[in-house]
Design an enzyme around this catalytic site. Sequence first.
Site, mmCIF file in Angstrom:
data_model
loop_
_atom_site.group_PDB
_atom_site.id
_atom_site.type_symbol
_atom_site.label_atom_id
_atom_site.label_comp_id
_atom_site.label_asym_id
_atom_site.label_seq_id
_atom_site.Cartn_x
_atom_site.Cartn_y
_atom_site.Cartn_z
ATOM 1 N N TYR A 11 30.819 -7.262 16.561
ATOM 2 C CA TYR A 11 31.961 -7.466 17.476
ATOM 3 C C TYR A 11 32.590 -6.131 17.906
ATOM 4 N N ILE A 12 33.036 -5.359 16.958
ATOM 5 C CA ILE A 12 33.722 -4.107 17.323
ATOM 6 C C ILE A 12 32.693 -3.052 17.737
ATOM 7 N N ASN A 32 21.179 -4.667 10.994
ATOM 8 C CA ASN A 32 20.197 -5.601 10.407
ATOM 9 C C ASN A 32 20.359 -7.011 10.989
ATOM 10 N N SER A 124 40.245 -0.902 6.970
ATOM 11 C CA SER A 124 40.996 -2.091 7.349
ATOM 12 C C SER A 124 42.417 -2.011 6.810
ATOM 13 N N ALA A 125 43.331 -2.656 7.509
ATOM 14 C CA ALA A 125 44.704 -2.762 7.018
ATOM 15 C C ALA A 125 44.751 -3.517 5.700
ATOM 16 N N TYR A 148 36.307 -7.956 -0.773
ATOM 17 C CA TYR A 148 36.097 -7.281 0.513
ATOM 18 C C TYR A 148 37.016 -6.063 0.626
ATOM 19 N N LYS A 152 36.349 -1.740 0.837
ATOM 20 C CA LYS A 152 36.913 -0.779 1.798
ATOM 21 C C LYS A 152 37.618 0.356 1.063
ATOM 22 N N PHE A 177 44.038 -3.016 12.319
ATOM 23 C CA PHE A 177 44.893 -4.166 12.047
ATOM 24 C C PHE A 177 44.127 -5.431 12.496
ATOM 25 N N ASN A 197 37.110 -17.992 10.458
ATOM 26 C CA ASN A 197 38.173 -17.786 9.469
ATOM 27 C C ASN A 197 39.440 -17.271 10.127
ATOM 28 N N ARG A 230 51.445 -10.837 12.507
ATOM 29 C CA ARG A 230 50.378 -9.837 12.452
ATOM 30 C C ARG A 230 50.443 -8.904 13.654
HETATM 31 P P1 NAD Z 1 30.641 -7.760 12.603
HETATM 32 O O1 NAD Z 1 30.145 -8.583 11.480
HETATM 33 O O2 NAD Z 1 30.688 -8.372 13.953
HETATM 34 O O3 NAD Z 1 29.782 -6.408 12.713
HETATM 35 C C1 NAD Z 1 29.221 -5.784 11.583
HETATM 36 C C2 NAD Z 1 27.762 -5.488 11.911
HETATM 37 O O4 NAD Z 1 27.150 -4.845 10.797
HETATM 38 C C3 NAD Z 1 26.948 -6.758 12.191
HETATM 39 O O5 NAD Z 1 26.252 -6.585 13.397
HETATM 40 C C4 NAD Z 1 26.014 -6.880 11.011
HETATM 41 O O6 NAD Z 1 24.793 -7.492 11.357
HETATM 42 C C5 NAD Z 1 25.855 -5.423 10.596
HETATM 43 N N1 NAD Z 1 25.508 -5.197 9.180
HETATM 44 C C6 NAD Z 1 26.102 -5.722 8.098
HETATM 45 N N2 NAD Z 1 25.507 -5.255 6.983
HETATM 46 C C7 NAD Z 1 24.523 -4.401 7.385
HETATM 47 C C8 NAD Z 1 23.559 -3.619 6.699
HETATM 48 N N3 NAD Z 1 23.446 -3.622 5.363
HETATM 49 N N4 NAD Z 1 22.718 -2.861 7.425
HETATM 50 C C9 NAD Z 1 22.768 -2.855 8.774
HETATM 51 N N5 NAD Z 1 23.656 -3.581 9.483
HETATM 52 C C10 NAD Z 1 24.521 -4.348 8.780
HETATM 53 O O7 NAD Z 1 32.061 -7.199 12.201
HETATM 54 P P2 NAD Z 1 33.153 -6.438 13.087
HETATM 55 O O8 NAD Z 1 34.304 -7.340 13.252
HETATM 56 O O9 NAD Z 1 32.531 -5.827 14.279
HETATM 57 O O10 NAD Z 1 33.582 -5.319 12.045
HETATM 58 C C11 NAD Z 1 33.012 -4.032 12.041
HETATM 59 C C12 NAD Z 1 33.553 -3.260 10.858
HETATM 60 O O11 NAD Z 1 34.976 -3.218 10.939
HETATM 61 C C13 NAD Z 1 33.227 -3.883 9.511
HETATM 62 O O12 NAD Z 1 32.959 -2.840 8.593
HETATM 63 C C14 NAD Z 1 34.511 -4.606 9.141
HETATM 64 O O13 NAD Z 1 34.671 -4.716 7.740
HETATM 65 C C15 NAD Z 1 35.556 -3.691 9.744
HETATM 66 N N6 NAD Z 1 36.813 -4.388 10.046
HETATM 67 C C16 NAD Z 1 36.776 -5.501 10.850
HETATM 68 C C17 NAD Z 1 37.957 -6.180 11.121
HETATM 69 C C18 NAD Z 1 37.950 -7.429 11.969
HETATM 70 O O14 NAD Z 1 38.913 -8.176 11.912
HETATM 71 N N7 NAD Z 1 36.940 -7.692 12.762
HETATM 72 C C19 NAD Z 1 39.169 -5.699 10.604
HETATM 73 C C20 NAD Z 1 39.164 -4.564 9.812
HETATM 74 C C21 NAD Z 1 37.969 -3.899 9.549
HETATM 75 C C1 UD1 Z 2 42.140 -11.246 8.067
HETATM 76 C C2 UD1 Z 2 41.538 -10.862 6.740
HETATM 77 C C3 UD1 Z 2 41.777 -9.380 6.493
HETATM 78 C C4 UD1 Z 2 41.260 -8.553 7.658
HETATM 79 C C5 UD1 Z 2 41.936 -9.037 8.941
HETATM 80 C C6 UD1 Z 2 41.463 -8.257 10.126
HETATM 81 C C7 UD1 Z 2 41.725 -12.924 5.419
HETATM 82 C C8 UD1 Z 2 42.408 -13.594 4.273
HETATM 83 N N1 UD1 Z 2 42.157 -11.682 5.703
HETATM 84 O O1 UD1 Z 2 43.519 -11.024 8.004
HETATM 85 O O2 UD1 Z 2 41.134 -8.973 5.304
HETATM 86 O O3 UD1 Z 2 41.531 -7.186 7.466
HETATM 87 O O4 UD1 Z 2 41.630 -10.431 9.108
HETATM 88 O O5 UD1 Z 2 41.327 -9.024 11.245
HETATM 89 O O6 UD1 Z 2 40.803 -13.449 6.035
HETATM 90 N N2 UD1 Z 2 45.990 -18.363 10.511
HETATM 91 C C9 UD1 Z 2 46.293 -19.689 10.668
HETATM 92 N N3 UD1 Z 2 45.271 -20.574 10.871
HETATM 93 C C10 UD1 Z 2 43.965 -20.186 10.954
HETATM 94 C C11 UD1 Z 2 43.659 -18.815 10.784
HETATM 95 C C12 UD1 Z 2 44.695 -17.944 10.552
HETATM 96 O O7 UD1 Z 2 47.463 -20.076 10.623
HETATM 97 O O8 UD1 Z 2 43.077 -21.022 11.143
HETATM 98 C C13 UD1 Z 2 47.097 -17.400 10.321
HETATM 99 C C14 UD1 Z 2 47.037 -16.605 9.032
HETATM 100 O O9 UD1 Z 2 47.699 -17.272 7.998
HETATM 101 C C15 UD1 Z 2 47.725 -15.303 9.462
HETATM 102 C C16 UD1 Z 2 47.352 -15.167 10.946
HETATM 103 O O10 UD1 Z 2 47.007 -16.472 11.379
HETATM 104 O O11 UD1 Z 2 49.118 -15.434 9.367
HETATM 105 C C17 UD1 Z 2 46.180 -14.236 11.179
HETATM 106 O O12 UD1 Z 2 45.112 -14.652 10.364
HETATM 107 P P1 UD1 Z 2 43.644 -13.996 10.477
HETATM 108 O O13 UD1 Z 2 43.227 -13.955 11.879
HETATM 109 O O14 UD1 Z 2 42.775 -14.709 9.499
HETATM 110 O O15 UD1 Z 2 43.881 -12.490 10.028
HETATM 111 P P2 UD1 Z 2 44.570 -11.924 8.664
HETATM 112 O O16 UD1 Z 2 44.881 -13.015 7.726
HETATM 113 O O17 UD1 Z 2 45.675 -11.042 9.084
#
Ligand code: NAD
Ligand code: UD1
Length: 356
Positions: A11-12, A32, A124-125, A148, A152, A177, A197, A230
Site C-alpha cells: 500500500y504505502i 515477496n 509506526s506510531a 507487531y 518495530k 500515524f 482491521n 486518530r
Molecule cells: P503492506 O502489507 O501493504 O506492504 C508491505 C509489503 O511488504 C507487502 O507488499 C508484502 O508483500 C511485503 N513483504 C512482507 N514481508 C516481506 C518479506 N519478508 N520479503 C519481501 N517482501 C515482504 O503494508 P503497508 O501498509 O504498505 O506498510 C508498509 C510498512 O509500513 C510496513 O513495514 C508497515 O509495518 C509500516 N506501517 C504501516 C502502517 C499502516 O497503517 N499501513 C502504519 C505504520 C507503519
Molecule cells: C492500527 C494499528 C496500529 C497501527 C495503525 C496504523 C491496531 C490495534 N492498531 O491503529 O498498530 O500503527 O493502525 O494505521 O490494529 N475502529 C472502529 N471500527 C473498526 C476499525 C477501527 O471503530 O472497524 C476505530 C478504532 O477503535 C480506532 C480508529 O477506528 O479508534 C482507528 O482504528 P484503525 O484504523 O484500526 O487504526 P489504529 O487502531 O489507530
Amino acid sequence: MAILVTGGAGYIGSHTCIELLQKGHDIVVIDNFSNSKQEALRRVSRITGKTFPIYAVDLLQKRDIQKVFAAHPIDAVVHFAGLKAVGESALFPLRYFQNNVTGTVNLCHVMMEFNVKRLVFSSSATVYGATGQMPLREDAAVHAINPYGRTKLMIEEILADVYAANPDWSIVLLRYFNPIGAHESGEIGEDPNGVPNNLLPYMAQVAIGNRQQLSIYGGDYETKDGTGVRDYIHVVDLATGHLKALERTVHIPGVHTYNLGTGNGYSVLEMVAAFEGASGRSIPYIITNRRPGDAAVCYADPRKAKQELGWQAMRGVERMCMDTWRWQVKNPHGYERSRISAKHLSHPLSELSLQK
Ligand code: NAD
Ligand code: UD1
C-alpha cells in the site's frame, strides 16, 4: 538516486514508488507478494509511464537479496517490507519476529556487504504505546504493547546499534500515524486481504455495500464524542515524506527519527461523517465494546519533520475520504477482480521485467 524499495508492491510502497519515479529517481523493487499483488506495480508503471526492475524476493532469503545488489548500483534503500497486522502478530509472534526483524537484519547485512549506507525505515506510531501525552513528539517514551509493535521497536534499536558501530551510515526512522486515502487516479490504493482491521478500508466496504455495517469500537472514551481519535494522514503525503527524508537527511550521518502525521485528531464519528460526505452513501454503524489495546487518542506533533525535512501534510480528511472512495468504486474487489484491470493487462508483466 538509485533506490531499492523493499515491499514496493504494498500500500504505502506503491504510492512511494510513484513519487520517486515522478521525481526522476531510478527504483528497483523487491517484494515477496505475501500481502500485495503484482498488478499494483503494473499500475505504478502505467501511471508514471516508466518501467523498472521488480524482483520476487523474500528478505528471509539473503542470497536473493545479494543477487539484486550485485545486479544494480544502489544509493539508498527505502524499507517497507514487513507484516503489519496487530491481531495476527499476537497469534503468530514468531512469524512476525522472523519476518520483520530477521528480514531487516538480512537486508542490513547485504547493505553492509555492498557498501550501501543510507536507509529509510517504516516505523509506526505504535511504538509510543497507548498512554503517551498528546501530541506525541519523537522524544516521547516508547513502549510497544503487541508483538507487531515490538518488531518495530526492536528494529529501531537494531538500526541505532548499526549506526553506533558504523557512524558513516544515515538512517531515517519514519513513524507513521494512520495512513489512509489512495492515489488520485483511483488506480492504486489499499487492498486488504479478508476482513479489514482498520477503520477506513472497513468503512469503504460498508459504503460500497460489501459489508452490512461498521462496528465502532467504544463510545465511552474521554474524547469529544466518546469515540477514538486518530491522526489520519493521506498516503500520498506520507509518500512525499519519504522523498524529503531521502533528499534532505539521508546524506547526513546519524539516526534521524520523524513523526509523519498531520497533527490533527479526528474521531471515528467525524470520519464516518467525512466519508458519508465524500461518498454520498450512508454508513450504518453500531457502537460496540472497546477493542483491546486501543488508545483513546493518538496524534502527532509533526513539527520536527517540518523544521528539518521541510515536509508537512497537505491533504485534509475530505480529500483522504474522496480518494479512498474513488479507489473503492473503481476497484470494488481490490486489484484482482477490478473492472479496470483488463485494460491494464495490456502492459504485460515482462515489460516491468519481473525477475527472480
Ligand atoms: P503492506 O502489507 O501493504 O506492504 C508491505 C509489503 O511488504 C507487502 O507488499 C508484502 O508483500 C511485503 N513483504 C512482507 N514481508 C516481506 C518479506 N519478508 N520479503 C519481501 N517482501 C515482504 O503494508 P503497508 O501498509 O504498505 O506498510 C508498509 C510498512 O509500513 C510496513 O513495514 C508497515 O509495518 C509500516 N506501517 C504501516 C502502517 C499502516 O497503517 N499501513 C502504519 C505504520 C507503519
Ligand atoms: C492500527 C494499528 C496500529 C497501527 C495503525 C496504523 C491496531 C490495534 N492498531 O491503529 O498498530 O500503527 O493502525 O494505521 O490494529 N475502529 C472502529 N471500527 C473498526 C476499525 C477501527 O471503530 O472497524 C476505530 C478504532 O477503535 C480506532 C480508529 O477506528 O479508534 C482507528 O482504528 P484503525 O484504523 O484500526 O487504526 P489504529 O487502531 O489507530
